[in-house]
Each structure stands twice: as structure tokens, then as C-alpha cells.
Design a protein around this motif. Sequence first.
Motif, PDB file in Angstrom:
ATOM      1  N   LEU A 216     -11.431  46.589   1.629  1.00  0.00           N
ATOM      2  CA  LEU A 216     -11.955  45.697   2.669  1.00  0.00           C
ATOM      3  C   LEU A 216     -12.777  46.410   3.737  1.00  0.00           C
ATOM      4  O   LEU A 216     -13.803  45.891   4.180  1.00  0.00           O
TER       5      LEU A 216
ATOM      6  N   ASP B  43     -19.755  47.547  -4.072  1.00  0.00           N
ATOM      7  CA  ASP B  43     -20.446  48.281  -3.010  1.00  0.00           C
ATOM      8  C   ASP B  43     -20.198  49.765  -3.217  1.00  0.00           C
ATOM      9  O   ASP B  43     -19.226  50.166  -3.863  1.00  0.00           O
TER      10      ASP B  43
ATOM     11  N   HIS C 144     -10.156  48.312  -4.659  1.00  0.00           N
ATOM     12  CA  HIS C 144     -10.223  46.850  -4.731  1.00  0.00           C
ATOM     13  C   HIS C 144      -9.117  46.282  -3.861  1.00  0.00           C
ATOM     14  O   HIS C 144      -8.205  46.997  -3.434  1.00  0.00           O
TER      15      HIS C 144
ATOM     16  N   ARG D 187     -25.183  47.732  -2.787  1.00  0.00           N
ATOM     17  CA  ARG D 187     -24.375  46.717  -3.470  1.00  0.00           C
ATOM     18  C   ARG D 187     -25.080  46.296  -4.758  1.00  0.00           C
ATOM     19  O   ARG D 187     -26.291  46.210  -4.830  1.00  0.00           O
TER      20      ARG D 187
ATOM     21  N   SER E 233     -15.222  48.640  -4.244  1.00  0.00           N
ATOM     22  CA  SER E 233     -15.928  49.785  -3.674  1.00  0.00           C
ATOM     23  C   SER E 233     -15.878  50.959  -4.637  1.00  0.00           C
ATOM     24  O   SER E 233     -14.804  51.470  -4.943  1.00  0.00           O
TER      25      SER E 233
ATOM     26  N   THR F 177     -16.348  46.982   2.319  1.00  0.00           N
ATOM     27  CA  THR F 177     -17.105  45.867   1.731  1.00  0.00           C
ATOM     28  C   THR F 177     -17.371  44.763   2.742  1.00  0.00           C
ATOM     29  O   THR F 177     -17.660  43.631   2.357  1.00  0.00           O
ATOM     30  N   GLY F 178     -17.248  45.066   4.011  1.00  0.00           N
ATOM     31  CA  GLY F 178     -17.453  44.047   5.036  1.00  0.00           C
ATOM     32  C   GLY F 178     -16.349  43.008   5.056  1.00  0.00           C
ATOM     33  O   GLY F 178     -16.563  41.879   5.485  1.00  0.00           O
ATOM     34  N   GLY F 179     -15.176  43.379   4.559  1.00  0.00           N
ATOM     35  CA  GLY F 179     -14.041  42.459   4.565  1.00  0.00           C
ATOM     36  C   GLY F 179     -14.056  41.450   3.440  1.00  0.00           C
ATOM     37  O   GLY F 179     -13.250  40.530   3.414  1.00  0.00           O
ATOM     38  N   ASP F 180     -14.946  41.611   2.473  1.00  0.00           N
ATOM     39  CA  ASP F 180     -15.075  40.665   1.355  1.00  0.00           C
ATOM     40  C   ASP F 180     -14.149  41.088   0.217  1.00  0.00           C
ATOM     41  O   ASP F 180     -14.397  42.087  -0.461  1.00  0.00           O
ATOM     42  N   ALA F 181     -13.093  40.331  -0.009  1.00  0.00           N
ATOM     43  CA  ALA F 181     -12.104  40.667  -1.042  1.00  0.00           C
ATOM     44  C   ALA F 181     -12.624  40.491  -2.460  1.00  0.00           C
ATOM     45  O   ALA F 181     -11.996  40.950  -3.414  1.00  0.00           O
ATOM     46  N   SER F 182     -13.789  39.845  -2.635  1.00  0.00           N
ATOM     47  CA  SER F 182     -14.346  39.670  -3.976  1.00  0.00           C
ATOM     48  C   SER F 182     -15.250  40.834  -4.384  1.00  0.00           C
ATOM     49  O   SER F 182     -15.838  40.826  -5.464  1.00  0.00           O
ATOM     50  N   VAL F 183     -15.347  41.848  -3.502  1.00  0.00           N
ATOM     51  CA  VAL F 183     -16.216  42.999  -3.756  1.00  0.00           C
ATOM     52  C   VAL F 183     -15.365  44.259  -3.838  1.00  0.00           C
ATOM     53  O   VAL F 183     -14.483  44.479  -3.003  1.00  0.00           O
TER      54      VAL F 183
END
Length: 163
Positions: free
Chosen positions: A76, A123, A71, A157, A87, A79-85
Motif C-alpha cells: 500500500l 508499480d 501485495h 506502473r 509492487s 502503490t498510492g494505497g491501491d490494494a489492487s496494485v
Amino acid sequence: MSGRPGAPSYTVRVVADPADREACFAVRKEVFVGEQGVPEEIEYDAYDAVAVHVLAVREDGLPLGTGRLLHGEAALGRTGGDASVGSLGRLAVSRAARGLGVGAALVRAVEDAARARGLVAVDLHAQTQALGFYERLGYVAYGPEFPDAGIPHRAMRRVLPAV
């Protein structure tokens, strides 16, 4: 908790001490290095130090399975750079424990850990032979197939439902 009537009882917990972490590593070595031939030098990485690890343990203390959640900054790149996702990765269930519901329980424990950290989705990079398992748990594949440690994978995802 137990996956089927009459099956051995087990619990799933977030790893809290070095002994639990070593149990996670032992399961990963058995499954990824021993069974799947992943080179040991790439199985363990710097992310192990910052990940949230989960462990399934039989009532007699035998480790049955593990998984980890990356997390924040550590996730990042996955997760495509998405901090709300978050792994999910390194999900492994020992051969003796397969079919008992351990894998699904570990996935849900990782999702709970993600939700507790304010994440809205998880993800993962699934081995293509495991796509059906993750689809049954609500994950959706996206993007092309790619190799990881010489094994075909797909990105997946799941948006976490509110509880």
C-alpha cells in the motif's frame, strides 16, 4: 527458457523454500551491495518475509536473477494505497547473466504472480538508468524523480493485460 539462441538455458520460478530465498539474497547482495554500493543493512527488510520472490536459475543451478512482489497491506505504501496494485522490487540480474533476457523473464514472472493474486496492475520504483528497460516492457513513468539509497528513481506502473 532462454533469451537468445545458443545462450545458457535457465528457468524462472516462484521461490518455495529457504535455499531458493538465500539464492535470491545472494544475487541481491552481488548487485545492490557489491556493484551499486547500497548499504547491506537497508537492502534486506521486513517485507522480505511477506513478499513473493522469483528466482532465475541456470540449468546447472547457478542463480542468475531475482525479483519480488509486494501485495496487499505490504504494497500500500508503494502503490498510492491501491490494494489492487502490486509492487515489483529488488529486481537484480547477476553481471554474468545480463543480456540473456533474464530481467524481462523475471518481470513477467512477478506480473504472473500479481495476476494470480487478483491484482490489476504493478508499480515499481525504477532506477532512472533503467527506465528504458521497463518502458520496453510496458511500464509508464509517473511523478517526479526521487532518491532511494542515494540512487535517482522514478515511479512506474503497468496495467496488467487480461490473459
